[in-house]
Design a protein around this motif. Structure first.
Motif, PDB file in Angstrom:
ATOM      1  N   PRO A 152       0.823  -1.210   0.000  1.00 33.43           N
ATOM      2  CA  PRO A 152       0.000   0.000   0.000  1.00 33.43           C
ATOM      3  C   PRO A 152       0.859   1.264   0.000  1.00 33.43           C
ATOM      4  CG  PRO A 152       0.196  -0.823   2.230  1.00 33.43           C
ATOM      5  CD  PRO A 152       0.963  -1.789   1.353  1.00 33.43           C
ATOM      6  N   SER A 153       2.189   1.086   0.078  1.00 30.77           N
ATOM      7  CA  SER A 153       3.096   2.229   0.149  1.00 30.77           C
ATOM      8  C   SER A 153       3.187   2.939  -1.195  1.00 30.77           C
ATOM      9  CB  SER A 153       4.487   1.781   0.591  1.00 30.77           C
ATOM     10  OG  SER A 153       5.412   2.852   0.504  1.00 30.77           O
ATOM     11  N   LYS A 154       3.260   4.266  -1.142  1.00 32.81           N
ATOM     12  CA  LYS A 154       3.394   5.059  -2.365  1.00 32.81           C
ATOM     13  C   LYS A 154       4.845   5.418  -2.662  1.00 32.81           C
ATOM     14  CE  LYS A 154       0.322   7.422  -0.214  1.00 32.81           C
ATOM     15  NZ  LYS A 154      -0.372   6.335   0.492  1.00 32.81           N
ATOM     16  N   ARG A 155       5.747   5.084  -1.750  1.00 29.63           N
ATOM     17  CA  ARG A 155       7.132   5.532  -1.854  1.00 29.63           C
ATOM     18  C   ARG A 155       7.809   5.119  -3.153  1.00 29.63           C
ATOM     19  NH1 ARG A 155       9.152   9.468   1.676  1.00 29.63           N
ATOM     20  NH2 ARG A 155       8.140   9.222   3.699  1.00 29.63           N
ATOM     21  N   GLU A 179      -2.247  -1.900  -5.916  1.00 31.75           N
ATOM     22  CA  GLU A 179      -3.613  -1.369  -5.998  1.00 31.75           C
ATOM     23  C   GLU A 179      -3.932  -0.451  -4.830  1.00 31.75           C
ATOM     24  OE1 GLU A 179      -6.589  -0.275  -7.571  1.00 31.75           O
ATOM     25  OE2 GLU A 179      -6.525  -2.286  -8.448  1.00 31.75           O
ATOM     26  N   THR A 180      -3.518  -0.820  -3.619  1.00 31.87           N
ATOM     27  CA  THR A 180      -3.900  -0.068  -2.420  1.00 31.87           C
ATOM     28  C   THR A 180      -3.069   1.188  -2.202  1.00 31.87           C
ATOM     29  OG1 THR A 180      -2.501  -1.586  -1.142  1.00 31.87           O
ATOM     30  CG2 THR A 180      -4.864  -2.044  -1.201  1.00 31.87           C
ATOM     31  N   ALA A 181      -2.102   1.457  -3.084  1.00 30.00           N
ATOM     32  CA  ALA A 181      -1.336   2.706  -2.967  1.00 30.00           C
ATOM     33  C   ALA A 181      -2.192   3.915  -3.333  1.00 30.00           C
ATOM     34  CB  ALA A 181      -0.094   2.651  -3.852  1.00 30.00           C
ATOM     35  N   VAL A 182      -3.269   3.671  -4.083  1.00 26.06           N
ATOM     36  CA  VAL A 182      -4.190   4.746  -4.464  1.00 26.06           C
ATOM     37  C   VAL A 182      -5.615   4.286  -4.164  1.00 26.06           C
ATOM     38  CG1 VAL A 182      -5.066   6.210  -6.327  1.00 26.06           C
ATOM     39  CG2 VAL A 182      -2.666   5.491  -6.330  1.00 26.06           C
ATOM     40  N   GLY A 183      -6.282   4.936  -3.219  1.00 29.13           N
ATOM     41  CA  GLY A 183      -7.678   4.605  -2.971  1.00 29.13           C
ATOM     42  C   GLY A 183      -7.922   3.438  -2.046  1.00 29.13           C
ATOM     43  N   ALA A 184      -6.896   3.029  -1.269  1.00 28.91           N
ATOM     44  CA  ALA A 184      -7.056   1.912  -0.323  1.00 28.91           C
ATOM     45  C   ALA A 184      -7.592   0.678  -1.056  1.00 28.91           C
ATOM     46  CB  ALA A 184      -7.941   2.323   0.848  1.00 28.91           C
ATOM     47  N   ASP A 193       2.688  10.287  10.147  1.00 29.14           N
ATOM     48  CA  ASP A 193       2.865  11.722  10.365  1.00 29.14           C
ATOM     49  C   ASP A 193       1.800  12.421   9.525  1.00 29.14           C
ATOM     50  OD1 ASP A 193       3.550  14.406  10.447  1.00 29.14           O
ATOM     51  OD2 ASP A 193       5.707  14.033  10.321  1.00 29.14           O
ATOM     52  N   PRO A 194       0.764  13.004  10.151  1.00 27.67           N
ATOM     53  CA  PRO A 194      -0.345  13.616   9.399  1.00 27.67           C
ATOM     54  C   PRO A 194       0.088  14.683   8.410  1.00 27.67           C
ATOM     55  CG  PRO A 194      -0.912  13.427  11.727  1.00 27.67           C
ATOM     56  CD  PRO A 194       0.552  13.094  11.611  1.00 27.67           C
ATOM     57  N   SER A 229       0.311  18.173   3.871  1.00 29.24           N
ATOM     58  CA  SER A 229       1.226  18.860   2.956  1.00 29.24           C
ATOM     59  C   SER A 229       0.799  18.691   1.506  1.00 29.24           C
ATOM     60  CB  SER A 229       2.643  18.301   3.114  1.00 29.24           C
ATOM     61  OG  SER A 229       2.696  16.956   2.659  1.00 29.24           O
ATOM     62  N   GLY A 230      -0.116  17.734   1.277  1.00 33.53           N
ATOM     63  CA  GLY A 230      -0.502  17.423  -0.088  1.00 33.53           C
ATOM     64  C   GLY A 230       0.394  16.378  -0.712  1.00 33.53           C
ATOM     65  N   GLU A 231       1.444  15.964   0.014  1.00 31.64           N
ATOM     66  CA  GLU A 231       2.397  15.011  -0.526  1.00 31.64           C
ATOM     67  C   GLU A 231       1.746  13.666  -0.816  1.00 31.64           C
ATOM     68  OE1 GLU A 231       5.840  13.854  -2.190  1.00 31.64           O
ATOM     69  OE2 GLU A 231       5.335  15.867  -1.481  1.00 31.64           O
ATOM     70  N   ASP A 232       0.836  13.239   0.063  1.00 30.93           N
ATOM     71  CA  ASP A 232       0.154  11.956  -0.134  1.00 30.93           C
ATOM     72  C   ASP A 232      -0.655  11.971  -1.434  1.00 30.93           C
ATOM     73  OD1 ASP A 232      -0.888   9.308   0.899  1.00 30.93           O
ATOM     74  OD2 ASP A 232      -2.767  10.421   0.803  1.00 30.93           O
ATOM     75  N   VAL A 233      -1.419  13.042  -1.650  1.00 32.32           N
ATOM     76  CA  VAL A 233      -2.234  13.141  -2.870  1.00 32.32           C
ATOM     77  C   VAL A 233      -1.343  13.332  -4.099  1.00 32.32           C
ATOM     78  CG1 VAL A 233      -4.025  14.475  -4.057  1.00 32.32           C
ATOM     79  CG2 VAL A 233      -4.207  14.038  -1.600  1.00 32.32           C
ATOM     80  N   ALA A 234      -0.278  14.103  -3.944  1.00 31.47           N
ATOM     81  CA  ALA A 234       0.646  14.306  -5.066  1.00 31.47           C
ATOM     82  C   ALA A 234       1.235  12.975  -5.517  1.00 31.47           C
ATOM     83  CB  ALA A 234       1.761  15.270  -4.660  1.00 31.47           C
TER      84      ALA A 234
END
Length: 368
Positions: free
Chosen positions: A128-131, A157-162, A220-221, A226-231
């Protein structure tokens, strides 16, 4: 007429019907998602596959052949050998017999940097990691090349949209010869949760704390705010759609006050209440205009933009509740009315279930 079967034939049929194929798992990260996945695996009674957890680790400890019941009872990993990412990959590779799936539920850059080596040596990955997918374009291309070569399967699959089928929908469209022209919408269940809480009168800082405690946010919320998760998610969507993008090409509006950027996570949460008045005022202004605040990303071949927008209260985006995501996919075939994928986009249960689905998907490819 009476049909009589020999006993040996019946026994043979029964043996074949109950014999399950083995998939071994190593789960990196035993927190919200990794811990929930461990529980789901222990409860799974699949008719075709038997999943065996051969190892687990967190940032401090690693256990090989762990006592899963004890791990679940204690709800955390408090002992084992020191976690060492200089040696874990080699041990995984040496233990791989073509049926080992490495699950990365850490969100760690160090762990994500191991993917290429693992895939090249036949260790499958579900994460699920986006890294990893948001490192340089060349690294992403290498992971996809390894998957396409058949050396090992790579599922994210779970990196975007769980647990939502966003990535698989894109792949299905592309495999049919379609072309993705635009993707837009809310891709952060955390952000939906925060703005919904704000609309209900909950102070912004309190909403952030509740999101962290509920497992909706990143550890870390600020990775969400920061928008980093969505970016990262929209970078992954763009790359999965076949386009070349680097992280520095994305325009992102951050919700993290500049004064709080360099603080520890604990200090950040302690000082965030100072900004509750700002968010209360901004939300009130939107509601006066029958608008709602939403954190929206938009991808086109020309670029990616991420930030806060005001949307109509009675629109599909305005109607989002809880941790819902809503992704609109436009293609050459679906150019006027997009494909919409909507549902919970955050939470340990749906994310862990999605990872489990990826594991079974890998099993179906490598064992059938």
């Amino acid at each position: 007429m009476t049909l009589t079967l020999k006993k040996s034939s019946i026994d043979s049929h029964q043996e074949l019907s109950v014999k399950r194929k083995h998939i071994n798992l190593f789960i990196a990260g035993t927190g919200a998602v990794g811990g929930t996945l461990t529980q789901l695996v222990s409860q799974l009674d699949h008719s075709l596959y038997e999943l065996n957890i051969i190892g687990v680790c967190n940032s401090k400890f690693t256990q090989w052949n762990p006592d899963v019941d004890q791990l679940l009872n204690e709800n955390r990993l408090t002992e084992g050998t020191p976690t060492d990412w200089d040696t874990i990959p080699d041990k995984l590779i040496n233990n791989s017999k073509g049926n080992l799936v490495f699950v990365d539920a850490t969100g760690s850059e160090i762990v994500a940097r191991q993917y290429q080596n693992l895939l090249d040596h036949g260790v499958h990955i579900a994460t699920p990691s986006k890294r990893a997918n948001s490192f340089g374009q060349d690294y992403f291309d290498g992971l996809i090349k390894a998957n396409n070569s058949g050396r090992a399967q790579y599922r994210y699959e779970t990196a975007v949209g769980a647990g939502l089928p966003v990535i698989s929908t894109l792949k299905t469209l592309l495999n049919s010869g379609d072309e993705i022209t635009k993707i837009t919408g809310v891709a952060s269940g955390t952000m939906t949760y925060l703005f919904t809480q704000l609309q209900n009168g909950v102070p912004f800082s309190e909403a952030v704390k509740k999101a962290k405690e509920g497992g909706y946010s990143e550890p870390d919320p600020r990775d969400d705010l920061s928008g980093e998760d969505v970016a990262r998610k929209f970078l992954i969507l763009a790359r999965t759609s076949g386009y070349k993008f680097e992280r520095d090409q994305i325009r992102v509006d951050t919700l993290v006050p500049e004064k709080l950027i360099s603080l520890s996570a604990e200090e950040f949460l302690d000082q965030l209440p100072e900004y509750d008045g700002h968010w209360k005022s901004r939300n009130a202004q939107a509601m006066v205009n029958n608008q709602k605040l939403r954190y929206i990303g938009t991808f086109t071949p020309e670029g990616i933009n991420v930030g806060i927008e005001e949307v109509k209260g009675d629109s599909p985006l305005g109607g989002l509740k809880g941790t819902d995501n809503l992704i609109q996919i436009y293609t050459k075939r679906y150019n006027s009315s997009p494909i919409i994928v909507q549902g919970p986009g955050a939470g340990r249960e749906v994310t862990a279930a999605g990872v489990l689905g990826d594991i079974i998907d890998i099993a179906e490819v490598i064992l059938d």
